[in-house]
Design a protein around this motif. Structure first.
Motif, PDB file in Angstrom:
ATOM      1  N   LEU A 186       7.906  -5.288   5.999  1.00  0.00           N
ATOM      2  CA  LEU A 186       8.984  -5.858   5.201  1.00  0.00           C
ATOM      3  C   LEU A 186       9.921  -4.785   4.669  1.00  0.00           C
ATOM      4  CD1 LEU A 186       6.858  -8.445   3.195  1.00  0.00           C
ATOM      5  CD2 LEU A 186       8.096  -8.799   5.334  1.00  0.00           C
ATOM      6  N   ASP A 187       9.347  -3.689   4.189  1.00  0.00           N
ATOM      7  CA  ASP A 187      10.181  -2.620   3.640  1.00  0.00           C
ATOM      8  C   ASP A 187       9.302  -1.398   3.413  1.00  0.00           C
ATOM      9  OD1 ASP A 187      12.444  -1.383   2.785  1.00  0.00           O
ATOM     10  OD2 ASP A 187      12.484  -2.290   0.787  1.00  0.00           O
ATOM     11  N   ILE A 188       9.939  -0.228   3.399  1.00  0.00           N
ATOM     12  CA  ILE A 188       9.264   1.006   3.020  1.00  0.00           C
ATOM     13  C   ILE A 188      10.166   1.770   2.065  1.00  0.00           C
ATOM     14  CG2 ILE A 188       8.085   1.142   5.260  1.00  0.00           C
ATOM     15  CD1 ILE A 188       9.933   3.552   5.852  1.00  0.00           C
ATOM     16  N   LEU A 189       9.565   2.634   1.267  1.00  0.00           N
ATOM     17  CA  LEU A 189      10.329   3.430   0.316  1.00  0.00           C
ATOM     18  C   LEU A 189       9.577   4.724   0.051  1.00  0.00           C
ATOM     19  CD1 LEU A 189      12.878   3.475  -1.481  1.00  0.00           C
ATOM     20  CD2 LEU A 189      11.473   2.527  -3.324  1.00  0.00           C
ATOM     21  N   VAL A 190      10.260   5.847   0.208  1.00  0.00           N
ATOM     22  CA  VAL A 190       9.686   7.163  -0.064  1.00  0.00           C
ATOM     23  C   VAL A 190      10.039   7.550  -1.500  1.00  0.00           C
ATOM     24  CG1 VAL A 190       9.657   9.598   0.589  1.00  0.00           C
ATOM     25  CG2 VAL A 190       9.860   7.825   2.360  1.00  0.00           C
ATOM     26  N   GLN A 191       9.018   7.859  -2.279  1.00  0.00           N
ATOM     27  CA  GLN A 191       9.215   8.246  -3.675  1.00  0.00           C
ATOM     28  C   GLN A 191       8.360   9.465  -4.000  1.00  0.00           C
ATOM     29  OE1 GLN A 191      10.095   4.806  -6.509  1.00  0.00           O
ATOM     30  NE2 GLN A 191       8.458   3.930  -5.265  1.00  0.00           N
ATOM     31  N   SER A 192       8.731  10.135  -5.057  1.00  0.00           N
ATOM     32  CA  SER A 192       8.013  11.344  -5.457  1.00  0.00           C
ATOM     33  C   SER A 192       6.866  11.044  -6.414  1.00  0.00           C
ATOM     34  CB  SER A 192       8.975  12.341  -6.118  1.00  0.00           C
ATOM     35  OG  SER A 192       9.580  11.763  -7.270  1.00  0.00           O
ATOM     36  N   ARG A 193       6.753   9.784  -6.868  1.00  0.00           N
ATOM     37  CA  ARG A 193       5.713   9.450  -7.835  1.00  0.00           C
ATOM     38  C   ARG A 193       4.874   8.266  -7.358  1.00  0.00           C
ATOM     39  NH1 ARG A 193       8.954   8.620 -13.320  1.00  0.00           N
ATOM     40  NH2 ARG A 193      10.111   7.266 -11.899  1.00  0.00           N
ATOM     41  N   ARG A 194       3.751   8.096  -8.028  1.00  0.00           N
ATOM     42  CA  ARG A 194       2.808   7.023  -7.686  1.00  0.00           C
ATOM     43  C   ARG A 194       2.339   6.325  -8.966  1.00  0.00           C
ATOM     44  NH1 ARG A 194      -3.041   7.321  -6.189  1.00  0.00           N
ATOM     45  NH2 ARG A 194      -3.506   5.601  -4.749  1.00  0.00           N
TER      46      ARG A 194
ATOM     47  N   GLN B   8       3.037  14.577  15.845  1.00  0.00           N
ATOM     48  CA  GLN B   8       3.879  14.880  16.990  1.00  0.00           C
ATOM     49  C   GLN B   8       5.172  15.614  16.626  1.00  0.00           C
ATOM     50  OE1 GLN B   8       3.156  14.356  20.164  1.00  0.00           O
ATOM     51  NE2 GLN B   8       1.190  13.391  19.736  1.00  0.00           N
ATOM     52  N   MET B   9       5.476  15.727  15.347  1.00  0.00           N
ATOM     53  CA  MET B   9       6.750  16.303  14.946  1.00  0.00           C
ATOM     54  C   MET B   9       6.535  17.248  13.769  1.00  0.00           C
ATOM     55  SD  MET B   9       8.402  12.969  12.998  1.00  0.00           S
ATOM     56  CE  MET B   9       9.926  13.808  12.605  1.00  0.00           C
ATOM     57  N   PRO B  10       7.491  18.166  13.509  1.00  0.00           N
ATOM     58  CA  PRO B  10       7.395  19.015  12.323  1.00  0.00           C
ATOM     59  C   PRO B  10       7.442  18.180  11.049  1.00  0.00           C
ATOM     60  CG  PRO B  10       9.035  19.868  13.861  1.00  0.00           C
ATOM     61  CD  PRO B  10       8.657  18.503  14.354  1.00  0.00           C
ATOM     62  N   ARG B  11       7.014  18.791   9.969  1.00  0.00           N
ATOM     63  CA  ARG B  11       7.022  18.085   8.692  1.00  0.00           C
ATOM     64  C   ARG B  11       8.441  17.687   8.294  1.00  0.00           C
ATOM     65  NH1 ARG B  11       1.945  16.307   7.604  1.00  0.00           N
ATOM     66  NH2 ARG B  11       0.431  17.976   7.893  1.00  0.00           N
ATOM     67  N   PHE B  12       8.541  16.624   7.507  1.00  0.00           N
ATOM     68  CA  PHE B  12       9.838  16.198   7.014  1.00  0.00           C
ATOM     69  C   PHE B  12      10.399  17.261   6.072  1.00  0.00           C
ATOM     70  CE2 PHE B  12       7.579  12.115   7.805  1.00  0.00           C
ATOM     71  CZ  PHE B  12       8.410  11.641   8.796  1.00  0.00           C
ATOM     72  N   GLN B  13      11.720  17.442   6.133  1.00  0.00           N
ATOM     73  CA  GLN B  13      12.373  18.468   5.334  1.00  0.00           C
ATOM     74  C   GLN B  13      12.911  17.943   4.004  1.00  0.00           C
ATOM     75  OE1 GLN B  13      12.235  21.710   6.308  1.00  0.00           O
ATOM     76  NE2 GLN B  13      10.961  20.851   7.949  1.00  0.00           N
TER      77      GLN B  13
ATOM     78  N   GLY C 224       6.678  20.889   1.729  1.00  0.00           N
ATOM     79  CA  GLY C 224       5.630  21.479   0.911  1.00  0.00           C
ATOM     80  C   GLY C 224       5.315  20.733  -0.368  1.00  0.00           C
ATOM     81  N   GLU C 225       6.032  19.662  -0.695  1.00  0.00           N
ATOM     82  CA  GLU C 225       5.806  18.916  -1.927  1.00  0.00           C
ATOM     83  C   GLU C 225       5.207  17.551  -1.620  1.00  0.00           C
ATOM     84  OE1 GLU C 225       9.363  18.664  -4.184  1.00  0.00           O
ATOM     85  OE2 GLU C 225       9.581  20.843  -4.415  1.00  0.00           O
ATOM     86  N   LEU C 226       4.409  17.051  -2.538  1.00  0.00           N
ATOM     87  CA  LEU C 226       3.725  15.780  -2.346  1.00  0.00           C
ATOM     88  C   LEU C 226       4.649  14.613  -2.682  1.00  0.00           C
ATOM     89  CD1 LEU C 226       0.893  14.702  -1.546  1.00  0.00           C
ATOM     90  CD2 LEU C 226       0.384  14.551  -3.983  1.00  0.00           C
ATOM     91  N   HIS C 227       4.814  13.686  -1.739  1.00  0.00           N
ATOM     92  CA  HIS C 227       5.555  12.445  -1.937  1.00  0.00           C
ATOM     93  C   HIS C 227       4.667  11.279  -1.504  1.00  0.00           C
ATOM     94  CE1 HIS C 227       8.899  15.240  -2.211  1.00  0.00           C
ATOM     95  NE2 HIS C 227       9.695  14.257  -2.600  1.00  0.00           N
TER      96      HIS C 227
ATOM     97  N   ASP D 246       0.850  -1.185   0.000  1.00  0.00           N
ATOM     98  CA  ASP D 246       0.000   0.000   0.000  1.00  0.00           C
ATOM     99  C   ASP D 246       0.886   1.236   0.000  1.00  0.00           C
ATOM    100  OD1 ASP D 246      -2.682   1.102   0.071  1.00  0.00           O
ATOM    101  OD2 ASP D 246      -2.171   1.847   2.059  1.00  0.00           O
ATOM    102  N   GLU D 247       0.299   2.386  -0.303  1.00  0.00           N
ATOM    103  CA  GLU D 247       1.037   3.643  -0.325  1.00  0.00           C
ATOM    104  C   GLU D 247       0.150   4.765   0.203  1.00  0.00           C
ATOM    105  OE1 GLU D 247      -1.642   3.506  -3.356  1.00  0.00           O
ATOM    106  OE2 GLU D 247       0.022   2.087  -3.179  1.00  0.00           O
ATOM    107  N   ILE D 248       0.782   5.740   0.867  1.00  0.00           N
ATOM    108  CA  ILE D 248       0.085   6.914   1.366  1.00  0.00           C
ATOM    109  C   ILE D 248       0.898   8.147   0.975  1.00  0.00           C
ATOM    110  CG2 ILE D 248      -1.048   5.763   3.301  1.00  0.00           C
ATOM    111  CD1 ILE D 248       1.139   6.914   5.116  1.00  0.00           C
ATOM    112  N   PHE D 249       0.258   9.297   0.995  1.00  0.00           N
ATOM    113  CA  PHE D 249       0.943  10.532   0.621  1.00  0.00           C
ATOM    114  C   PHE D 249       1.634  11.136   1.847  1.00  0.00           C
ATOM    115  CE2 PHE D 249      -3.106  12.112   2.130  1.00  0.00           C
ATOM    116  CZ  PHE D 249      -2.758  13.270   2.816  1.00  0.00           C
ATOM    117  N   LEU D 250       2.724  11.847   1.591  1.00  0.00           N
ATOM    118  CA  LEU D 250       3.460  12.595   2.605  1.00  0.00           C
ATOM    119  C   LEU D 250       3.748  13.985   2.061  1.00  0.00           C
ATOM    120  CD1 LEU D 250       6.193  10.038   3.772  1.00  0.00           C
ATOM    121  CD2 LEU D 250       4.145  10.672   5.035  1.00  0.00           C
ATOM    122  N   ARG D 251       3.653  14.988   2.938  1.00  0.00           N
ATOM    123  CA  ARG D 251       4.064  16.337   2.584  1.00  0.00           C
ATOM    124  C   ARG D 251       5.500  16.539   3.063  1.00  0.00           C
ATOM    125  NH1 ARG D 251       1.341  19.260  -1.256  1.00  0.00           N
ATOM    126  NH2 ARG D 251      -0.906  18.826  -1.054  1.00  0.00           N
TER     127      ARG D 251
END
Length: 254
Positions: free
Chosen positions: A104-112, A179-184, A88-91, A80-85
């Motif tokens: 098992l694993d996670i991966l942050v990407q800029s596309r879907r 609980q934390m500021p947005r990812f940079q 200010g950009e959508l990942h 599955d995948e979810i969006f992250l800000r």
């Protein structure tokens, strides 16, 4: 001659204190200032910036140890995948869990899209070196494209509701975001979420499937493994075990 408490190279504080701070941060969704306050209550004077450096370095190392020692994955994978800000950009955060809820694993990407799905599939197979019997995904068509190209021999089921196991595994991430500021940056998000997935999941057995006695035994095992991986048992146990409360002279240096 009696040796002192075990510590990590480059750190003055004992490994017991550092590992306890990392454990608090990742398991209970606390901020670095929250952990600073909890340690201060025990007489450990250390700044939140030092604690943050512990998270960045020791947290990643402990997550790698946990990843190497985790049990073999199940034969049914939920993706599955979810969006992250991020700044200010959508990942998108791509995540895979097995039928037991183990990440098992996670991966942050800029596309879907299909290319991103195929990249995640290859990243997942390289990490595990194992192929599942069945894949379960939501209705995103990119999963089907990637499955037909990367895992053509694996059965694939695409439906919304059977994939709740993967969707539920995103909840700790959403709690951390509140609980934390947005990812940079994407790299920062990848490092933090990889460590958090391994450490948080290690201490969260599926309680609803166990009796009270089974749950207590299942809960005790992760603590024993954690003590071994964090080296807090390397100090002699016979005479004076290392206390978590240091002397009042402790300062905020790492």
């Amino acid at each position: 001659m009696t040796s002192g408490p075990a510590t990590y190279p480059g750190y003055r504080f004992p490994a017991e204190i550092i590992s306890h701070a990392v454990w608090l941060y990742h398991v209970f969704s606390l901020s670095s200032r929250d952990v600073e306050l909890l340690l201060a209550e025990r007489g450990i004077v250390v700044t939140h910036e030092t604690i943050r450096r512990w998270f960045l370095r020791s947290g990643a190392d402990l997550a790698c140890k946990r990843r190497r020692r985790r049990p073999g994955p199940g034969d049914v994978w939920h993706l599955d995948e979810i969006f992250l800000r991020i700044n200010g950009e959508l990942h998108y955060l791509w995540r895979a869990v097995d039928q037991h809820g183990v990440v098992l694993d996670i991966l942050v990407q800029s596309r879907r899209d299909a290319s991103a799905a195929k990249h995640f599939f290859r990243h997942l197979l390289k990490e595990l070196q194992y192929k599942p019997r069945r894949l379960v995904t939501d209705g995103l068509r990119s999963h089907g494209v990637a499955q037909r190209e990367v895992l053509p021999d694996v059965r694939h089921r695409s439906s919304r509701y059977p994939n709740n196991r993967a969707e539920n595994s995103h909840r700790p991430t959403r709690r951390r975001e509140r609980q934390m500021p947005r990812f940079q940056s994407a790299n920062q998000a990848q490092r933090f979420l990889s460590a958090q997935a391994m450490i948080h999941g290690h201490f969260r057995p599926r309680r609803h499937l166990m009796s009270a006695d089974q749950y207590r035994r299942a809960r005790a095992k992760p603590f024993r493994v954690w003590q071994q991986e964090t080296c807090v048992q390397t100090a002699p146990q016979a005479a004076n075990p290392a206390p978590l409360r240091p002397t009042p002279a402790s300062t905020s240096t790492s």
